[in-house]
Design a protein around this motif. Structure first.
Motif, PDB file in Angstrom:
ATOM      1  N   GLN A  60       0.822  -1.201   0.000  1.00  0.00           N
ATOM      2  CA  GLN A  60       0.000   0.000   0.000  1.00  0.00           C
ATOM      3  C   GLN A  60       0.861   1.258   0.000  1.00  0.00           C
ATOM      4  OE1 GLN A  60      -3.363  -0.095  -0.345  1.00  0.00           O
ATOM      5  NE2 GLN A  60      -3.111   2.110  -0.719  1.00  0.00           N
ATOM      6  N   ALA A  61       2.008   1.218   0.664  1.00  0.00           N
ATOM      7  CA  ALA A  61       2.901   2.380   0.710  1.00  0.00           C
ATOM      8  C   ALA A  61       3.421   2.710  -0.675  1.00  0.00           C
ATOM      9  CB  ALA A  61       4.053   2.113   1.670  1.00  0.00           C
ATOM     10  N   TRP A  62       3.829   1.684  -1.440  1.00  0.00           N
ATOM     11  CA  TRP A  62       4.343   1.941  -2.786  1.00  0.00           C
ATOM     12  C   TRP A  62       3.217   2.284  -3.764  1.00  0.00           C
ATOM     13  CZ3 TRP A  62       9.009   3.192  -4.099  1.00  0.00           C
ATOM     14  CH2 TRP A  62      10.073   2.818  -3.284  1.00  0.00           C
ATOM     15  N   ARG A  63       2.037   1.726  -3.542  1.00  0.00           N
ATOM     16  CA  ARG A  63       0.895   2.060  -4.412  1.00  0.00           C
ATOM     17  C   ARG A  63       0.508   3.532  -4.231  1.00  0.00           C
ATOM     18  NH1 ARG A  63      -2.771  -0.868  -7.249  1.00  0.00           N
ATOM     19  NH2 ARG A  63      -1.781  -2.802  -6.559  1.00  0.00           N
ATOM     20  N   ASN A  64       0.640   4.042  -3.014  1.00  0.00           N
ATOM     21  CA  ASN A  64       0.273   5.437  -2.749  1.00  0.00           C
ATOM     22  C   ASN A  64       1.188   6.431  -3.449  1.00  0.00           C
ATOM     23  OD1 ASN A  64      -1.838   4.602  -1.135  1.00  0.00           O
ATOM     24  ND2 ASN A  64      -0.672   4.789   0.792  1.00  0.00           N
ATOM     25  N   VAL A  65       2.443   6.039  -3.728  1.00  0.00           N
ATOM     26  CA  VAL A  65       3.397   6.957  -4.364  1.00  0.00           C
ATOM     27  C   VAL A  65       3.697   6.554  -5.800  1.00  0.00           C
ATOM     28  CG1 VAL A  65       4.452   7.578  -2.164  1.00  0.00           C
ATOM     29  CG2 VAL A  65       5.392   5.651  -3.480  1.00  0.00           C
ATOM     30  N   SER A  66       2.875   5.675  -6.384  1.00  0.00           N
ATOM     31  CA  SER A  66       3.161   5.169  -7.727  1.00  0.00           C
ATOM     32  C   SER A  66       2.929   6.207  -8.821  1.00  0.00           C
ATOM     33  CB  SER A  66       2.303   3.924  -8.014  1.00  0.00           C
ATOM     34  OG  SER A  66       0.919   4.241  -7.911  1.00  0.00           O
ATOM     35  N   ARG A  83       3.371   7.466 -14.729  1.00  0.00           N
ATOM     36  CA  ARG A  83       3.497   6.739 -13.467  1.00  0.00           C
ATOM     37  C   ARG A  83       4.946   6.278 -13.347  1.00  0.00           C
ATOM     38  NH1 ARG A  83       0.359   1.081 -15.184  1.00  0.00           N
ATOM     39  NH2 ARG A  83       2.072   0.228 -16.443  1.00  0.00           N
ATOM     40  N   TYR A  84       5.341   5.912 -12.148  1.00  0.00           N
ATOM     41  CA  TYR A  84       6.676   5.340 -11.978  1.00  0.00           C
ATOM     42  C   TYR A  84       6.664   3.899 -12.501  1.00  0.00           C
ATOM     43  CZ  TYR A  84       7.759   9.339  -8.997  1.00  0.00           C
ATOM     44  OH  TYR A  84       7.966  10.617  -8.534  1.00  0.00           O
ATOM     45  N   LEU A  86       6.480   0.287 -12.877  1.00  0.00           N
ATOM     46  CA  LEU A  86       5.919  -0.655 -11.919  1.00  0.00           C
ATOM     47  C   LEU A  86       6.861  -1.808 -11.604  1.00  0.00           C
ATOM     48  CD1 LEU A  86       2.149  -0.865 -12.963  1.00  0.00           C
ATOM     49  CD2 LEU A  86       3.273   0.637 -11.322  1.00  0.00           C
ATOM     50  N   ASP A  87       7.707  -2.198 -12.581  1.00  0.00           N
ATOM     51  CA  ASP A  87       8.627  -3.299 -12.303  1.00  0.00           C
ATOM     52  C   ASP A  87       9.644  -2.907 -11.237  1.00  0.00           C
ATOM     53  OD1 ASP A  87       9.726  -1.440 -14.042  1.00  0.00           O
ATOM     54  OD2 ASP A  87      11.029  -2.902 -15.028  1.00  0.00           O
ATOM     55  N   ILE A  88      10.065  -1.620 -11.268  1.00  0.00           N
ATOM     56  CA  ILE A  88      11.017  -1.141 -10.249  1.00  0.00           C
ATOM     57  C   ILE A  88      10.324  -1.043  -8.895  1.00  0.00           C
ATOM     58  CG2 ILE A  88      12.491   0.789  -9.565  1.00  0.00           C
ATOM     59  CD1 ILE A  88      12.949   1.376 -12.511  1.00  0.00           C
ATOM     60  N   LEU A  89       9.092  -0.490  -8.900  1.00  0.00           N
ATOM     61  CA  LEU A  89       8.349  -0.362  -7.642  1.00  0.00           C
ATOM     62  C   LEU A  89       8.066  -1.733  -7.038  1.00  0.00           C
ATOM     63  CD1 LEU A  89       5.715   2.444  -8.421  1.00  0.00           C
ATOM     64  CD2 LEU A  89       8.026   2.671  -7.534  1.00  0.00           C
ATOM     65  N   ILE A  98      11.140   1.057   2.045  1.00  0.00           N
ATOM     66  CA  ILE A  98      10.081   2.030   2.332  1.00  0.00           C
ATOM     67  C   ILE A  98      10.325   3.294   1.501  1.00  0.00           C
ATOM     68  CG2 ILE A  98       8.984   3.432   4.123  1.00  0.00           C
ATOM     69  CD1 ILE A  98       9.912   1.361   6.153  1.00  0.00           C
ATOM     70  N   PRO A  99       9.299   3.748   0.765  1.00  0.00           N
ATOM     71  CA  PRO A  99       9.463   4.967  -0.042  1.00  0.00           C
ATOM     72  C   PRO A  99       9.704   6.169   0.847  1.00  0.00           C
ATOM     73  CG  PRO A  99       7.164   4.281  -0.001  1.00  0.00           C
ATOM     74  CD  PRO A  99       7.951   3.167   0.623  1.00  0.00           C
TER      75      PRO A  99
END
Length: 558
Positions: A60-66, A83-84, A86-89, A98-99
Motif C-alpha cells: 500500500q505504501a508503494w501504491r500510494n506513491v506510484s 506513473r513510476y 511498476l517493475d522497479i516499484l 520504504i518509499p
C-alpha cells in the motif's frame, strides 16, 4: 418584399395565426440548444491518472506513491499521463524498502499509462472521453470532436440556403430536423470514436440547417413588427431555453449514451408541427405558385377572423418586383470598392472574434471552478437578459457605441479573471457570466448591424460572409478550451484580448442608426478611419484637370 407586406397588411400584426407561427417556429429551435452545447457533457474529461493494476503486487505504501506529482494551476497534483515504472516499484516492494526512507521516489524512472487510466466518477459515470480513453497522447481528439461538429455547422450553413431556395422552407426545416434527430439516435450506438465524430459532423449540418430554415420561414411568414421580435428575441430565447435545460438533463443523467438519447428524443415532438406550420407564401410566389400562396393567406385570414380581398397578389406587381431584382451580383462585389472592401474585412474579423468569444466561454464551462452543471445553467440563463438588452440597444443607441460597449464589457471582464485569486471561485464565475453577457449581446446584434452596413443588392451576401466567418470561429474555439486544461486562465486572456481589440475596431464602422438602408453600391457609407479618406479615381482625375487649368491655388507654408 414591400409588395408582399402591403398585400398581406389586412391580416394585422399579432393575430392568432402570427402567434401560432411565432411560438411553434421558436419552439422548434429548443433542440438546437441541446445539441449545440451538449458536447460539454458528452465529451467531458474527468480527473484521471494512470491505472495501477492489482497484478503489480505493490504494498500500500508503494501504491500510494506510484503516481508522480506535477505542477498544475499552482498546485502539486498527481500526474494524468505518467506513473513510476511498476517493475522497479514491485522490486522495491518485494525487498521491503520504504518509499521516502530507503528510496528517493523522485529518482525512479517514469513510464506512460500502459494499462489504461483510472477516472474519477464523482461528476460523470461515463463520457466519450472515458469510453475510448481520449486523454494524454490522444487528448487532441477531444477538441477535434467539437470542431467536427462545428465543421458540420459550417457546411450546413453553406447548403441550407440553397436547399430551401430550391425545395421550399418547410420541407428543408423538417428534413433537417429529421437529420439532426435521426443521426443523433444512431450516434448513441457508436462503436468507436471515429464513428461518433463523423456522425457528430452530420448532426452539426442538420442543426444549423434546421435553425436557418426556421429563421427564414418565420421572417417570411410574419409581418414587419412580428418579424423583428421573432428575429431578435423569439428564436434566440428559445435556443437559450434549450441551453438551460441541458445541464438539468446532464445533472440527473451521468452516462453519455443515456444522456444523448434523452436529449435527442424531444426532437420527435416536432413531428406534429408539420400540420400546423405552412410553407412560406413568399417562396411559393417566387416559384410562380400564386394560388397556393393565396390559399395560405386566406386560411390565415380565417384564423385571424378578418376578411381577405378578392385578389390578394396582383401578378403585374409581382412581375415588376421580380424585374427590379433580376440583376445578379457575385461575391466579388464585396470587394469592389474601397469602402465595401474595408467593411467586408472588418465584418469578417468581427464575426470570427465574437464567435470565438461566445463559443469559447460557453464550451470552457467544465474548466471553471465549482459545479459544472450549475455553471452551465448560469451561463445559459444570462443569455436571456442579454438578448433583451440587445433588443433595447438596437432601438435606442447608435450601433457603433452599442457594439463597442458590449464587446469592451465582455473583453475587459474576461481579462480581469486572471487577477482573481483561486480561493474566490464565486467571483471568477460572476466575471465569466458578465463576460458572456457582453459577448452574447454583441453577437445577437451582429445580424442587424451587418445587414444595415451593406447595400440591398449585396446584403444577403454580406450577412452570409459574416455568418460563414462565425462558423469558422466556432471551429477554432474548442482549441481555446483545450488550452484551459493546461492553464485555467489562458483561454480568458486570449479571448479577452481579441474581444477588446475588436470592440475598439468597431468604432471604425459607419454608423447606421436612424439612417436609410443603402440601396446601391454608391450609397455605401464611408469608413471612419484615422487615415485620410481615399479619393475615388474619378474625383482624382477631376482634381488633376483643375490643377492643369489653374483653377486651384497651391500654397506652401514654410
Amino acid at each position: 418584399m414591400s409588395d408582399y407586406d402591403e398585400a398581406t397588411a389586412f391580416l394585422g400584426d399579432w393575430g392568432p395565426f402570427q402567434l401560432t407561427i411565432f411560438f411553434l417556429l421558436s419552439a422548434s429551435t429548443i433542440p438546437n440548444g441541446f445539441n449545440g452545447m451538449s458536447v460539454m457533457f458528452l465529451a467531458a474529461t474527468p480527473e484521471h491518472r494512470c491505472l495501477v493494476p492489482d497484478s503489480a503486487n505493490l504494498s500500500q505504501a508503494w501504491r500510494n506513491v506510484s503516481i508522480p506529482l506535477e505542477e498544475r494551476d499552482g498546485q502539486r497534483l498527481q500526474s494524468r499521463c505518467w506513473r513510476y515504472r511498476l517493475d522497479i516499484l514491485s522490486n522495491y516492494s518485494a525487498r521491503g524498502l520504504i518509499p521516502g526512507v530507503h528510496v528517493n521516489v523522485s529518482d525512479i524512472q517514469k513510464e506512460k499509462c500502459r494499462d489504461g487510466w483510472h477516472y474519477a466518477r464523482d461528476l460523470y459515470h461515463s463520457t466519450v472521453v472515458t469510453q475510448w480513453d481520449i486523454v494524454c497522447d490522444n487528448d487532441w481528439k477531444g477538441p477535434l470532436t467539437t470542431s467536427l461538429f462545428f465543421a458540420g455547422v459550417l457546411t450546413g450553413s453553406f447548403i441550407s440556403g440553397q436547399l430551401s431556395d430550391s425545395f421550399g422552407r418547410k420541407k428543408i426545416l423538417f428534413a433537417t430536423m429529421a437529420v439532426q434527430t435521426g443521426f443523433s439516435i444512431i450516434q448513441v450506438f457508436s462503436t468507436s470514436w471515429e464513428m461518433f465524430a463523423i456522425l457528430f459532423l452530420i448532426v452539426g449540418m442538420g442543426q444549423i440547417s434546421n435553425y436557418v430554415a426556421a429563421f427564414i420561414l418565420g421572417s417570411e411568414i410574419l409581418g414587419k413588427s412580428a418579424r423583428i421580435i421573432f428575429s431578435t428575441l423569439g428564436i434566440c430565447i428559445f435556443f437559450a431555453i434549450g441551453y438551460m435545460i441541458l445541464p438539468l438533463f446532464a445533472y440527473f443523467i451521468r452516462d453519455w449514451r443515456t444522456l444523448l438519447m434523452a436529449l435527442t428524443l424531444p426532437g420527435l415532438l416536432c413531428i406534429p408541427l408539420w400540420w400546423f406550420i405552412p410553407e412560406s407564401p413568399q417562396w411559393l410566389i417566387s416559384q410562380g405558385r400564386i394560388e397556393e400562396a393565396e390559399a395560405i393567406i386566406r386560411r390565415a385570414a380565417k384564423q385571424n377572423k378578418v376578411s381577405a380581398p378578392a385578389v390578394i397578389f396582383k401578378a403585374a406587381e409581382l412581375d415588376e418586383n421580380k424585374q427590379r431584382q433580376s440583376r445578379r451580383h457575385t461575391i466579388l462585389d464585396l470587394l469592389k470598392t474601397h469602402n465595401i472592401r474595408v467593411i467586408t474585412i472588418l465584418t469578417i474579423m468581427f464575426w470570427l472574434i465574437v464567435s470565438i468569444g461566445y463559443f469559447g466561454v460557453s464550451l470552457n464551462t467544465p474548466n471553471l471552478h465549482g459545479d459544472p452543471f450549475l455553471n452551465c445553467f448560469l451561463l445559459a440563463v444570462i443569455e436571456v437578459p442579454s438578448y433583451i438588452i440587445a433588443w433595447q440597444l438596437l432601438g435606442h443607441v447608435p450601433r457603433r457605441y452599442a457594439m463597442c460597449g458590449t464587446m469592451l464589457l465582455g473583453g475587459i471582464v474576461l481579462l480581469l479573471i486572471q487577477l482573481v485569486p483561486q480561493s474566490l471561485n464565486i467571483l471568477s464565475t460572476i466575471l465569466v457570466m458578465v463576460g458572456k453577457f457582453g459577448i452574447t449581446a454583441a453577437f445577437s446584434m451582429a445580424y442587424v448591424y451587418t445587414a444595415e452596413l451593406y447595400p440591398t443588392v449585396i446584403r444577403n451576401m454580406g450577412v452570409g460572409i459574416g455568418s460563414m466567418s462565425s462558423r469558422v470561429g466556432s471551429v477554432i474555439s474548442p482549441y481555446f478550451v483545450y488550452l484551459g486544461a493546461y492553464n485555467r486562465i489562458l483561454p480568458y486572456i486570449l479571448m479577452g484580448s481579441l474581444t477588446v481589440t475588436m470592440g475598439l475596431l468597431v468604432l471604425f464602422f459607419p454608423e447606421t442608426f436612424g439612417r436609410a438602408l443603402p440601396e446601391t453600391m454608391d450609397q455605401t457609407q464611408n469608413i471612419k478611419c484615422l487615415c485620410c479618406k481615399k479619393k475615388s479615381p474619378k474625383k482624382f482625375q477631376e482634381t488633376l484637370e483643375e490643377l492643369k487649368n489653374g483653377s486651384i491655388l497651391i500654397t506652401t507654408k514654410l
